[in-house]
Design an enzyme around this catalytic site. Sequence first.
Site, PDB file in Angstrom:
ATOM      1  N   THR A 172      -2.414   3.162   8.285  1.00 13.82           N
ATOM      2  CA  THR A 172      -2.056   1.745   8.404  1.00 13.82           C
ATOM      3  C   THR A 172      -0.870   1.696   9.350  1.00 13.82           C
ATOM      4  O   THR A 172      -0.213   2.715   9.542  1.00 13.82           O
ATOM      5  CB  THR A 172      -1.591   1.232   7.003  1.00 13.82           C
ATOM      6  OG1 THR A 172      -2.688   1.297   6.105  1.00 13.82           O
ATOM      7  CG2 THR A 172      -1.036  -0.173   7.022  1.00 13.82           C
ATOM      8  N   ARG A 216     -13.553  -4.313  -0.452  1.00  6.44           N
ATOM      9  CA  ARG A 216     -12.299  -3.771  -1.000  1.00  6.44           C
ATOM     10  C   ARG A 216     -11.120  -4.259  -0.154  1.00  6.44           C
ATOM     11  O   ARG A 216     -11.140  -4.190   1.067  1.00  6.44           O
ATOM     12  CB  ARG A 216     -12.347  -2.244  -0.994  1.00  6.44           C
ATOM     13  CG  ARG A 216     -11.073  -1.558  -1.501  1.00  6.44           C
ATOM     14  CD  ARG A 216     -10.142  -1.148  -0.385  1.00  6.44           C
ATOM     15  NE  ARG A 216      -9.019  -0.337  -0.831  1.00  6.44           N
ATOM     16  CZ  ARG A 216      -8.003   0.011  -0.050  1.00  6.44           C
ATOM     17  NH1 ARG A 216      -7.968  -0.377   1.207  1.00  6.44           N
ATOM     18  NH2 ARG A 216      -7.025   0.757  -0.512  1.00  6.44           N
ATOM     19  N   VAL A 217     -10.091  -4.742  -0.814  1.00  2.00           N
ATOM     20  CA  VAL A 217      -8.870  -5.169  -0.127  1.00  2.00           C
ATOM     21  C   VAL A 217      -7.741  -4.273  -0.588  1.00  2.00           C
ATOM     22  O   VAL A 217      -7.577  -4.034  -1.790  1.00  2.00           O
ATOM     23  CB  VAL A 217      -8.555  -6.657  -0.439  1.00  2.00           C
ATOM     24  CG1 VAL A 217      -7.200  -7.053   0.120  1.00  2.00           C
ATOM     25  CG2 VAL A 217      -9.644  -7.564   0.129  1.00  2.00           C
ATOM     26  N   GLY A 218      -6.966  -3.766   0.351  1.00  2.00           N
ATOM     27  CA  GLY A 218      -5.849  -2.894   0.002  1.00  2.00           C
ATOM     28  C   GLY A 218      -4.548  -3.673  -0.143  1.00  2.00           C
ATOM     29  O   GLY A 218      -4.537  -4.884  -0.363  1.00  2.00           O
ATOM     30  N   ASP A 219      -3.450  -2.959   0.004  1.00  2.00           N
ATOM     31  CA  ASP A 219      -2.129  -3.557  -0.193  1.00  2.00           C
ATOM     32  C   ASP A 219      -1.606  -4.306   1.031  1.00  2.00           C
ATOM     33  O   ASP A 219      -0.735  -5.163   0.902  1.00  2.00           O
ATOM     34  CB  ASP A 219      -1.122  -2.462  -0.565  1.00  2.00           C
ATOM     35  CG  ASP A 219      -1.029  -1.377   0.513  1.00  2.00           C
ATOM     36  OD1 ASP A 219      -2.086  -0.978   1.057  1.00  2.00           O
ATOM     37  OD2 ASP A 219       0.094  -0.937   0.819  1.00  2.00           O
ATOM     38  N   THR A 233       2.399   2.313   3.701  1.00  2.00           N
ATOM     39  CA  THR A 233       1.151   2.855   4.247  1.00  2.00           C
ATOM     40  C   THR A 233       0.693   3.948   3.282  1.00  2.00           C
ATOM     41  O   THR A 233       1.501   4.531   2.571  1.00  2.00           O
ATOM     42  CB  THR A 233       1.342   3.457   5.659  1.00  2.00           C
ATOM     43  OG1 THR A 233       2.256   4.552   5.575  1.00  2.00           O
ATOM     44  CG2 THR A 233       1.877   2.442   6.654  1.00  2.00           C
ATOM     45  N   GLY A 283      -3.301   2.230  -0.944  1.00  2.00           N
ATOM     46  CA  GLY A 283      -2.887   0.857  -1.204  1.00  2.00           C
ATOM     47  C   GLY A 283      -2.906   0.461  -2.662  1.00  2.00           C
ATOM     48  O   GLY A 283      -2.062  -0.325  -3.107  1.00  2.00           O
TER      49      GLY A 283
HETATM   50  N1  GLY Z   1      -2.512   1.016   2.765  1.00  2.00           N
HETATM   51  C1  GLY Z   1      -3.734   0.649   3.313  1.00  2.00           C
HETATM   52  C2  GLY Z   1      -4.800   0.487   2.340  1.00  2.00           C
HETATM   53  O1  GLY Z   1      -4.805   1.125   1.305  1.00  2.00           O
HETATM   54  O2  GLY Z   1      -5.691  -0.309   2.588  1.00  2.00           O
END
Ligand code: GLY
Length: 382
Positions: A230, A258-261, A281, A284
Amino acid sequence: MKGTNGSIGRRKFIGSVTAVAGLGMTPSLSLLGQPAQPDSARMAPGNNHKGACCIASANGLRATSRAMELLSQGYDTADCIVQGVRIMEDDPSDNTVGYGGLPNEDGIVELDASVMHGPTHKSGAVAGIRNIKNPARVALEVLRRTNHCLLVGEGALKFAVRMGFKEENLLTEASRRDWLAWRASMSRIDDWLNDEQRDAPSGKVWLEPGLESGRGASLNPRPVPYHTGTVHCSIVTGKGDISSCTSTSGLSWKIPGRVGDSPIIGAGNYCDNDIGAAGATGRGESAIVTCGAFDIVQRMAKGLSPTEACLEVIDSVVKHCLKEKRHRDPKDPSRPDFDLKFYALRKDGAFGGATLFSGGTFAVHDGHTAKIIPAAYRFEKK
Ligand code: GLY
């Protein structure tokens, strides 16, 4: 005055930072009754920096230079970092962000990004957006042109097209081949055959131009790890105005949707103009369940240096993730089996970063030069 979360009030915090900085010291955890931090934290040079500064994950070195260049030309802090991050988003060789990012399990690139603007305390984000290579630019449009904080999937794409962004295929040849190799190496019981599973042909194989069989492709099983790269970038002006941005193609081979942080304000990105900014990074999900970026900023408000705040939240991640046995390193169950990095920038220009394992780095432009420096860490890499 006590803050609502028991922290010291902001005016008192800024005063305490200035007072401690005037003595040439950073606030020490042991002074606060916490365990002393390892040398990697105490020796972090960024804790003493003052003035305009831009930090980024290690892949964002060029972003820090571009952002500081734009800052010197008078651009808003949010524009500076979004244009900096755009360099990584446009670069097909960075397979963690934007164009050329590694795809989901269906072979489709889905991107997440967020921007937070300190002076207005507004945020904008997009999640699971397809076919637009600069999600951070779209996130900034969400921030500036809508009354919302987060648009996802189809709606995010529609918004981007309406704003004039061009739709394009984001899957590069290199990312497509990595995805195919991952697919073929999954298991012996799925329907995708790698070279070991295929029967030998009885004659020459017709090489069809444009199709996988025409490219002499070898899908031999090989380790194809999950990637969680990231780019995060935060900036502060000499007057203390702050913005922060995180952009990613997310976890490679993820379940579609899927959505990350990165687009979650408080998890992979957070900024408070009275205190500082933080971002993450790496894995997430761990930044989401610990509210990592928000927690770092709150710990800086209590007087911790950026490095100390990042390390404390790394400790919180370790404590919580080890409750799940699938996150324990099989060779040493006291350690997690993934990596996560945090970055923090304080209103006065102090900065820091911390990772789970030694060897991590991050980028900083301290107002003079852009460089890569070592991050503090919790565990020595074995
Ligand atoms: N840190 C990026 C993700 O996990 O999507």
